[in-house]
Design a protein around this motif. Structure first.
Motif, PDB file in Angstrom:
ATOM      1  N   VAL A   2       0.875  -1.164   0.000  1.00  0.00           N
ATOM      2  CA  VAL A   2       0.000   0.000   0.000  1.00  0.00           C
ATOM      3  C   VAL A   2       0.913   1.215   0.000  1.00  0.00           C
ATOM      4  CG1 VAL A   2      -1.764   1.288   1.268  1.00  0.00           C
ATOM      5  CG2 VAL A   2      -1.814  -1.223   1.254  1.00  0.00           C
ATOM      6  N   ILE A   3       0.928   1.950  -1.101  1.00  0.00           N
ATOM      7  CA  ILE A   3       1.892   3.040  -1.276  1.00  0.00           C
ATOM      8  C   ILE A   3       1.149   4.294  -1.710  1.00  0.00           C
ATOM      9  CG2 ILE A   3       4.073   3.739  -2.318  1.00  0.00           C
ATOM     10  CD1 ILE A   3       4.407   0.759  -3.165  1.00  0.00           C
ATOM     11  N   SER A   4       1.192   5.319  -0.875  1.00  0.00           N
ATOM     12  CA  SER A   4       0.599   6.613  -1.206  1.00  0.00           C
ATOM     13  C   SER A   4       1.678   7.563  -1.694  1.00  0.00           C
ATOM     14  CB  SER A   4      -0.105   7.193   0.020  1.00  0.00           C
ATOM     15  OG  SER A   4      -1.241   6.440   0.363  1.00  0.00           O
ATOM     16  N   ALA A   5       1.248   8.803  -2.024  1.00  0.00           N
ATOM     17  CA  ALA A   5       2.171   9.870  -2.442  1.00  0.00           C
ATOM     18  C   ALA A   5       2.955   9.507  -3.693  1.00  0.00           C
ATOM     19  CB  ALA A   5       3.117  10.239  -1.297  1.00  0.00           C
ATOM     20  N   CYS A   6       2.330   8.779  -4.615  1.00  0.00           N
ATOM     21  CA  CYS A   6       3.014   8.330  -5.826  1.00  0.00           C
ATOM     22  C   CYS A   6       2.839   9.303  -6.993  1.00  0.00           C
ATOM     23  CB  CYS A   6       2.517   6.948  -6.229  1.00  0.00           C
ATOM     24  SG  CYS A   6       3.012   5.635  -5.101  1.00  0.00           S
ATOM     25  N   GLY A   7       2.669  10.595  -6.671  1.00  0.00           N
ATOM     26  CA  GLY A   7       2.568  11.621  -7.697  1.00  0.00           C
ATOM     27  C   GLY A   7       3.527  12.752  -7.406  1.00  0.00           C
ATOM     28  N   PHE A   8       3.159  13.965  -7.834  1.00  0.00           N
ATOM     29  CA  PHE A   8       4.004  15.113  -7.547  1.00  0.00           C
ATOM     30  C   PHE A   8       4.178  15.273  -6.041  1.00  0.00           C
ATOM     31  CE2 PHE A   8       4.750  19.725  -7.155  1.00  0.00           C
ATOM     32  CZ  PHE A   8       5.932  19.781  -7.872  1.00  0.00           C
ATOM     33  N   ASP A   9       3.162  14.959  -5.273  1.00  0.00           N
ATOM     34  CA  ASP A   9       3.289  14.673  -3.836  1.00  0.00           C
ATOM     35  C   ASP A   9       3.497  13.155  -3.730  1.00  0.00           C
ATOM     36  OD1 ASP A   9       2.735  17.289  -2.871  1.00  0.00           O
ATOM     37  OD2 ASP A   9       0.588  16.902  -2.925  1.00  0.00           O
ATOM     38  N   SER A  10       4.714  12.606  -3.449  1.00  0.00           N
ATOM     39  CA  SER A  10       5.927  13.336  -3.184  1.00  0.00           C
ATOM     40  C   SER A  10       7.113  12.618  -3.822  1.00  0.00           C
ATOM     41  CB  SER A  10       6.159  13.419  -1.672  1.00  0.00           C
ATOM     42  OG  SER A  10       5.231  14.242  -1.036  1.00  0.00           O
ATOM     43  N   ILE A  11       6.899  12.102  -5.052  1.00  0.00           N
ATOM     44  CA  ILE A  11       7.966  11.369  -5.739  1.00  0.00           C
ATOM     45  C   ILE A  11       9.206  12.232  -5.991  1.00  0.00           C
ATOM     46  CG2 ILE A  11       8.598  10.300  -7.952  1.00  0.00           C
ATOM     47  CD1 ILE A  11       7.103   8.274  -6.472  1.00  0.00           C
ATOM     48  N   PRO A  12       9.081  13.462  -6.529  1.00  0.00           N
ATOM     49  CA  PRO A  12      10.312  14.226  -6.792  1.00  0.00           C
ATOM     50  C   PRO A  12      11.165  14.428  -5.554  1.00  0.00           C
ATOM     51  CG  PRO A  12       8.461  15.194  -7.956  1.00  0.00           C
ATOM     52  CD  PRO A  12       7.883  14.148  -7.051  1.00  0.00           C
ATOM     53  N   CYS A  13      10.541  14.795  -4.421  1.00  0.00           N
ATOM     54  CA  CYS A  13      11.311  15.014  -3.199  1.00  0.00           C
ATOM     55  C   CYS A  13      11.809  13.701  -2.610  1.00  0.00           C
ATOM     56  CB  CYS A  13      10.454  15.761  -2.174  1.00  0.00           C
ATOM     57  SG  CYS A  13      11.303  16.078  -0.610  1.00  0.00           S
ATOM     58  N   ASP A  14      10.922  12.760  -2.404  1.00  0.00           N
ATOM     59  CA  ASP A  14      11.281  11.518  -1.719  1.00  0.00           C
ATOM     60  C   ASP A  14      12.285  10.705  -2.525  1.00  0.00           C
ATOM     61  OD1 ASP A  14      11.205   9.621   0.279  1.00  0.00           O
ATOM     62  OD2 ASP A  14       9.317   8.716  -0.372  1.00  0.00           O
ATOM     63  N   LEU A  15      11.995  10.473  -3.795  1.00  0.00           N
ATOM     64  CA  LEU A  15      12.936   9.723  -4.641  1.00  0.00           C
ATOM     65  C   LEU A  15      14.141  10.581  -5.012  1.00  0.00           C
ATOM     66  CD1 LEU A  15      12.623   6.753  -5.636  1.00  0.00           C
ATOM     67  CD2 LEU A  15      10.539   7.748  -4.721  1.00  0.00           C
ATOM     68  N   GLY A  16      13.962  11.913  -5.040  1.00  0.00           N
ATOM     69  CA  GLY A  16      15.107  12.786  -5.275  1.00  0.00           C
ATOM     70  C   GLY A  16      16.139  12.653  -4.170  1.00  0.00           C
ATOM     71  N   ILE A  17      15.694  12.538  -2.938  1.00  0.00           N
ATOM     72  CA  ILE A  17      16.611  12.334  -1.811  1.00  0.00           C
ATOM     73  C   ILE A  17      17.277  10.964  -1.914  1.00  0.00           C
ATOM     74  CG2 ILE A  17      16.740  12.075   0.706  1.00  0.00           C
ATOM     75  CD1 ILE A  17      14.441  14.179   0.828  1.00  0.00           C
ATOM     76  N   ILE A  18      16.509   9.943  -2.257  1.00  0.00           N
ATOM     77  CA  ILE A  18      17.087   8.602  -2.441  1.00  0.00           C
ATOM     78  C   ILE A  18      18.149   8.639  -3.552  1.00  0.00           C
ATOM     79  CG2 ILE A  18      16.591   6.226  -3.135  1.00  0.00           C
ATOM     80  CD1 ILE A  18      15.492   6.926  -0.374  1.00  0.00           C
ATOM     81  N   PHE A  19      17.832   9.291  -4.658  1.00  0.00           N
ATOM     82  CA  PHE A  19      18.775   9.433  -5.774  1.00  0.00           C
ATOM     83  C   PHE A  19      20.061  10.121  -5.309  1.00  0.00           C
ATOM     84  CE2 PHE A  19      20.355  12.334  -9.105  1.00  0.00           C
ATOM     85  CZ  PHE A  19      20.674  11.438 -10.111  1.00  0.00           C
ATOM     86  N   THR A  20      19.915  11.209  -4.545  1.00  0.00           N
ATOM     87  CA  THR A  20      21.082  11.956  -4.074  1.00  0.00           C
ATOM     88  C   THR A  20      21.918  11.104  -3.120  1.00  0.00           C
ATOM     89  OG1 THR A  20      19.787  13.990  -4.278  1.00  0.00           O
ATOM     90  CG2 THR A  20      21.818  14.107  -2.991  1.00  0.00           C
ATOM     91  N   GLN A  21      21.269  10.359  -2.233  1.00  0.00           N
ATOM     92  CA  GLN A  21      22.009   9.478  -1.326  1.00  0.00           C
ATOM     93  C   GLN A  21      22.776   8.406  -2.094  1.00  0.00           C
ATOM     94  OE1 GLN A  21      18.505   8.576   1.132  1.00  0.00           O
ATOM     95  NE2 GLN A  21      19.600   9.360   2.931  1.00  0.00           N
ATOM     96  N   GLN A  22      22.175   7.887  -3.155  1.00  0.00           N
ATOM     97  CA  GLN A  22      22.837   6.845  -3.938  1.00  0.00           C
ATOM     98  C   GLN A  22      24.026   7.391  -4.717  1.00  0.00           C
ATOM     99  OE1 GLN A  22      19.512   5.398  -6.238  1.00  0.00           O
ATOM    100  NE2 GLN A  22      18.857   3.955  -4.660  1.00  0.00           N
ATOM    101  N   LYS A  23      23.951   8.627  -5.154  1.00  0.00           N
ATOM    102  CA  LYS A  23      25.022   9.229  -5.952  1.00  0.00           C
ATOM    103  C   LYS A  23      26.107   9.877  -5.105  1.00  0.00           C
ATOM    104  CE  LYS A  23      23.177   8.357 -10.013  1.00  0.00           C
ATOM    105  NZ  LYS A  23      23.833   7.438 -10.972  1.00  0.00           N
ATOM    106  N   PHE A  24      25.839  10.111  -3.835  1.00  0.00           N
ATOM    107  CA  PHE A  24      26.736  10.906  -2.996  1.00  0.00           C
ATOM    108  C   PHE A  24      28.090  10.227  -2.774  1.00  0.00           C
ATOM    109  CE2 PHE A  24      28.115  13.118   0.884  1.00  0.00           C
ATOM    110  CZ  PHE A  24      27.770  14.431   0.580  1.00  0.00           C
ATOM    111  N   LYS A  25      28.116   8.919  -2.697  1.00  0.00           N
ATOM    112  CA  LYS A  25      29.355   8.159  -2.477  1.00  0.00           C
ATOM    113  C   LYS A  25      30.065   8.578  -1.192  1.00  0.00           C
ATOM    114  CE  LYS A  25      28.819   6.218  -6.532  1.00  0.00           C
ATOM    115  NZ  LYS A  25      28.268   4.869  -6.644  1.00  0.00           N
TER     116      LYS A  25
END
Length: 423
Positions: free
Chosen positions: A136-159
């Motif tokens: 059951v997954i909410s917030a799968c739109g503009f609220d809040s994929i860019p922010c939430d997955l953007g942070i995950i993306f940044t953590q993965q790239k940060f090294k």
């Protein structure tokens, strides 16, 4: 032999968001086929949506289901593997669909930005969803994929190891027409959400009984108004659900994967003082009026007036939506070296900064439905990469180890590293 389940069923397909979800399902099914259908309470209107938006898909299954009829919801959920729920406000209409999905062994995704609803669903149904093998997954739109997955993306790239992330949201348009930019349904959700924001303290005491450790250095809010070189203009705290959703992801990843959680602050940037004053006035009036029953009634009766034309029952016109662009800039600070345990404190000053960005067009509805439908297909195809075999999760917690970010990038929702500096 039992009839084969549809892969995805769009519930609430005749609503404003639902229509665009239908268009997106049609686009994606041409690229990588999957079976899908539409659901709602009015068969004629559902058929009209198919005829208007996807006439080439005339044989799409149409399922009759009513939010007031629990049996119809269970019958709907049993027909498919994933229900994409576009029927809000979710405070009133979400729980019944979640229950039906869990009882039917069917995954449930929605685009809610309603914090109380999302956290209440996690508190009440997380174990039941895990036991049923259901996500059951909410917030799968503009609220809040860019922010939430953007942070995950940044953590993965940060090294290295991130201490804090500040996000700056920007919008701009390339058209001269004046029109609404938000549909009434989003406004209605905000009215009821702000009225009930006092529920959150007790809810979070139960949901997060063990607080995160106190990490140093502390990330403090920058105040009501500030300027920052990475986001030109005047920045104010962003009062949407981004920070709350991302916190749930960081909490989950710390508890389950021993990832040091990033401290978070979210802002929105306005280009001019006039825009800042206008937004402040609208926000102050809106906040005050939600505290009184009569005030809420007026807000719901006259959305265009109280939003200064930003909200309407008709929503924005297609040209205005396609010419609206967004970017979310993420400023991450931390260390180039990672310590053995997430609870360990660095003895040296932070020595690395990364700037990342998530960007796209038509954020409120076009990009939202792209994010929603690709999220659903990621559950369909990559559930084996997702945690705990089920549960009520935020997008970052659910999709951190999947290819969702890559798939969004291919659909013009761009994730990129702008700069990385080591001191």
């Amino acid at each position: 032999m039992a009839e084969k389940r549809l892969d995805v069923l769009i519930f609430g397909a005749t609503g404003f968001t639902g229509k665009y979800a239908v268009k997106e399902a049609a686009r994606l099914s041409k690229i990588n086929p999957f079976s899908w259908g539409v659901a709602g309470r009015n068969e004629e209107r559902l058929n009209n949506i198919i005829e208007e938006f996807v006439p080439e898909f005339g044989s799409i299954p149409v399922i009759i289901a009513d939010i007031e009829d629990d049996e119809s919801l269970i019958n709907m959920a049993r027909i498919c593997k994933i229900v994409v729920n576009c029927c809000g406000p979710y405070r009133f209409y979400g729980e019944a669909v979640v229950k039906a999905c869990i009882n039917s062994g069917t995954h449930h995704l929605d685009v809610s930005g309603e914090v109380q609803y999302m956290e209440e669903m996690q508190l009440q149904y997380n174990k039941a969803a895990q036991d049923a093998g259901v996500y059951v997954i909410s917030a799968c739109g503009f609220d809040s994929i860019p922010c939430d997955l953007g942070i995950i993306f940044t953590q993965q790239k940060f090294k290295g190891e991130i201490n804090s992330v500040e996000t700056y949201l920007n919008f701009w348009t390339k058209h001269n027409k004046r029109s609404a930019v938000i549909h009434y349904g989003t406004w209605e959700s905000a009215v009821h959400g702000l009225n009930h924001d006092d529920e959150l303290r007790d809810l979070r005491t139960k949901l997060f009984p063990n607080k995160l450790p106190n990490f140093e250095p502390k990330l403090h809010p920058r105040g009501l108004v500030h300027r920052n070189a990475i986001s030109a203009g005047w920045s104010v705290p962003f009062l949407g659900s981004d920070r709350d959703v991302a916190y749930r992801s960081q909490y989950f990843l710390y508890k389950h994967d021993k990832v040091r959680p990033a401290q978070l602050q979210t802002y929105v940037t306005l280009k001019s003082i006039l825009s800042l004053i206008s937004l402040t006035c609208i926000g102050a009036v809106f906040s005050l009026m939600t505290k009184f029953k009569y005030g809420r009634s007026l807000l719901l009766m006259y959305p265009r007036f109280f939003s200064c034309g930003l909200v309407s029952h008709e929503g924005p016109d297609p040209e205005a939506m396609e010419n609206t662009h967004f970017s979310l800039t993420l400023s991450a600070n931390g260390w180039k070296d990672k310590l053995a345990e997430p609870t360990d404190n660095h003895t040296n000053s932070m020595d690395k900064q990364m700037i990342a960005k998530v960007s796209g067009t038509n954020p409120a509805y076009g990009a939202t439905c792209t994010m929603l439908m690709i999220s659903a297909l990621t559950v369909l195809r990559e559930a084996h990469k997702m945690p705990n075999n089920g549960g009520v999760l935020s997008p970052g917690a659910a999709f951190a180890k999947t290819t969702l970010i890559d798939q969004l990038d291919k659909s013009n929702i761009k994730f990129e590293v702008i700069s990385s500096i080591e001191k």
